[in-house]
Design a protein around this motif. Structure first.
Motif, mmCIF file in Angstrom:
data_model
loop_
_atom_site.group_PDB
_atom_site.id
_atom_site.type_symbol
_atom_site.label_atom_id
_atom_site.label_comp_id
_atom_site.label_asym_id
_atom_site.label_seq_id
_atom_site.Cartn_x
_atom_site.Cartn_y
_atom_site.Cartn_z
ATOM 1 N N ASP A 61 22.643 8.140 11.433
ATOM 2 C CA ASP A 61 23.504 8.578 10.347
ATOM 3 C C ASP A 61 24.657 9.396 10.930
ATOM 4 O O ASP A 61 24.457 10.473 11.479
ATOM 5 C CB ASP A 61 22.697 9.412 9.358
ATOM 6 N N LEU A 62 25.872 8.848 10.816
ATOM 7 C CA LEU A 62 27.055 9.523 11.368
ATOM 8 C C LEU A 62 27.753 10.403 10.346
ATOM 9 O O LEU A 62 28.738 11.061 10.665
ATOM 10 C CB LEU A 62 28.038 8.475 11.904
ATOM 11 N N GLY A 63 27.236 10.393 9.102
ATOM 12 C CA GLY A 63 27.825 11.206 8.055
ATOM 13 C C GLY A 63 28.893 10.456 7.277
ATOM 14 O O GLY A 63 29.472 9.465 7.737
ATOM 15 N N GLY A 64 29.125 10.893 6.067
ATOM 16 C CA GLY A 64 30.139 10.287 5.228
ATOM 17 C C GLY A 64 29.822 8.857 4.842
ATOM 18 O O GLY A 64 30.737 8.069 4.556
ATOM 19 N N GLY A 65 28.545 8.487 4.838
ATOM 20 C CA GLY A 65 28.140 7.129 4.479
ATOM 21 C C GLY A 65 28.224 6.136 5.622
ATOM 22 O O GLY A 65 27.916 4.949 5.441
ATOM 23 N N LEU A 66 28.627 6.599 6.817
ATOM 24 C CA LEU A 66 28.754 5.718 7.978
ATOM 25 C C LEU A 66 27.512 5.821 8.860
ATOM 26 O O LEU A 66 27.021 6.924 9.118
ATOM 27 C CB LEU A 66 29.994 6.104 8.783
ATOM 28 N N LYS A 67 27.009 4.661 9.315
ATOM 29 C CA LYS A 67 25.844 4.621 10.191
ATOM 30 C C LYS A 67 26.113 3.712 11.382
ATOM 31 O O LYS A 67 26.792 2.695 11.262
ATOM 32 C CB LYS A 67 24.618 4.110 9.439
#
Length: 341
Positions: A61-67
Motif C-alpha cells: 500500500d503506497l497510500g492515496g489508493g495506489l498499490k
C-alpha cells in the motif's frame, strides 16, 4: 485456495512506518496417468487438470489508493521434477506493477491478452494434444497456412517482454491494452500489441480481442498478421455454455478459423465439462471432442478423469511419432489428482 499469508510491517530507525505489505505463497501439484490416443503408451503426466506451480504474489500500500503489486509463478512437472518450460523462473507468469483508481499497469511476463479472454469449458486441460486451447491455437497446417504468415499468437499463455494496462470497470466493461517490443532492429521485425474489450455482467460474459504477437526474426516473410477473437459465455445455473472463435488474418480462407463450443455443469460433489473443438485446415479440418469430471474431495483437492476423441486430421505427425496411427481417428483418456495450497 488456501494461502499462507506473511504480513510484513517494518518501522524505520527514524520511527517513520513503512507502508503495509503482504506476500502470499500458493500453488498447485497435479499428476496422473494418461494414454493420449490409440497406440500410445500409458504414461505419467502432470498438469492435465491444473498447472503444477509455486507462486509468490504480493502488494504494498503506497497510500492515496495506489498499490504496488508483483507476482512470480513457476510451473514444474510433478511427475519428473523438471521445470515445465525452458524459460525457467517465472515461466508461469511474472510481473511487477501499480494498481489504483486509474486501473492496473503490469510489466514483465503476464498472461497474454488473447489467452486471458478465451472462454473455454476446461481451460487448457484435458487429454494432451486434444485440449481446446491447442486446437484454437492451430498446428503446422492450420495455424500458419499457405501464405507463410503467422500471428505468433498460437496457443501460448504468457507473453514475455510485455507491458499491459487494464482499465477500471465501467458498467461491467473493461479495456485491456498490451505492447511487447520485438527488441530487434532487423528488417521485418515488428512489436506485438493487443487490444481487448470485455464485458462481465450477471450470467453473461463477452469479449473481443485483436492481437498480434511480437517477433524478432531475420525472415521478413514472417510478416505478422493479426488475430481477431470473439468469446461469449452464459451461466444458466444448471449449465454454463461457452463459445470462442478465432480468425487469423493473412491466412487462406480455408485455414483461418478455429473455434471451441463447450459446457460445464455441477453434478453431485463435482463438475462435468465437455467441449467440441475445430481447427480449419486445408483439406480436412482438425477436430477433437473432450469431456471430463472433477470430483471435489475438499475445497483444495480434486480427483479427475478426462476422455477425448480426435479425427485423423488433427496433429497426425505428433500421433505417428509417438506410435499411433496418424491416418485414423482415435481415443485418449487420463485420470489424476490435484491439490491446491
Amino acid at each position: 485456495m488456501k494461502k499462507t499469508l506473511i504480513a510484513l510491517a517494518a518501522v524505520a530507525a527514524t520511527g517513520a512506518a513503512f507502508a503495509q505489505s503482504t506476500v502470499t505463497l500458493s500453488g498447485t501439484v497435479d499428476v496422473g496417468l494418461e494414454k493420449r490416443f490409440s497406440g500410445d503408451a500409458l504414461r505419467m503426466t502432470a498438469n492435465r487438470n491444473g498447472t503444477s506451480n509455486w507462486t509468490l504474489a504480493g502488494t504494498e500500500d503506497l497510500g492515496g489508493g495506489l498499490k504496488a503489486v508483483f507476482q512470480v509463478s513457476t510451473s514444474f512437472n510433478s511427475d519428473t521434477g523438471t521445470v515445465s518450460s525452458v524459460d525457467g523462473l517465472g515461466n508461469n507468469g511474472m510481473f511487477v506493477g501499480l494498481t489504483g483508481g486509474f486501473g492496473t499497469l503490469r510489466a514483465g511476463r503476464p498472461v497474454n491478452t488473447l489467452y486471458a479472454n478465451v472462454l473455454l469449458a476446461n481451460g487448457t486441460k484435458g487429454v494432451s494434444v486434444h485440449d481446446a486451447n491447442s486446437v484454437l491455437g492451430g498446428n503446422a497446417a492450420g495455424g500458419i497456412g499457405a501464405t507463410g504468415k503467422t500471428s505468433n499468437a498460437s496457443s501460448s499463455v504468457y507473453v514475455p517482454n510485455a507491458v499491459q494496462y487494464h482499465s477500471p470497470r465501467f458498467g461491467g466493461v473493461q479495456v485491456q491494452l498490451e505492447y511487447a517490443p520485438s527488441e530487434s532492429t532487423l528488417a521485418g521485425n515488428k512489436a506485438g500489441r493487443g487490444v481487448g474489450v470485455r464485458y462481465d455482467g450477471g450470467p453473461l460474459s463477452a469479449t473481443f480481442v485483436n492481437y498480434r504477437g511480437a517477433v524478432a526474426s531475420t525472415a521478413a516473410a514472417n510478416g505478422l498478421t493479426a488475430v481477431n477473437q470473439f468469446a461469449v459465455s452464459y451461466d444458466f445455473s444448471v449449465v454454463k455454455v461457452l463459445f470462442t472463435i478465432r480468425d487469423q488474418g493473412g491466412v487462406s480462407s480455408d485455414a483461418d478459423n478455429s473455434w471451441a463450443l463447450g459446457l460445464t455443469a455441477p453434478v453431485g460433489p463435482g463438475l462435468i465439462y465437455a467441449s467440441f473443438n475445430s481447427n480449419e485446415q486445408v483439406g480436412d479440418d482438425g477436430r477433437t471432442i473432450i469431456a471430463g469430471y472433477k470430483y471435489f474431495l475438499s475445497k483444495r483437492t480434486q480427483a479427475y478423469v478426462n476422455v477425448a476423441r480426435r479425427n485423423a486430421a488433427w496433429v497426425p505427425a505428433t500421433v505417428t511419432a509417438a506410435g499411433g496411427n496418424g491416418a485414423k481417428s482415435s481415443t485418449g483418456f487420463g485420470f489424476g489428482l490435484q491439490h491446491n495450497f
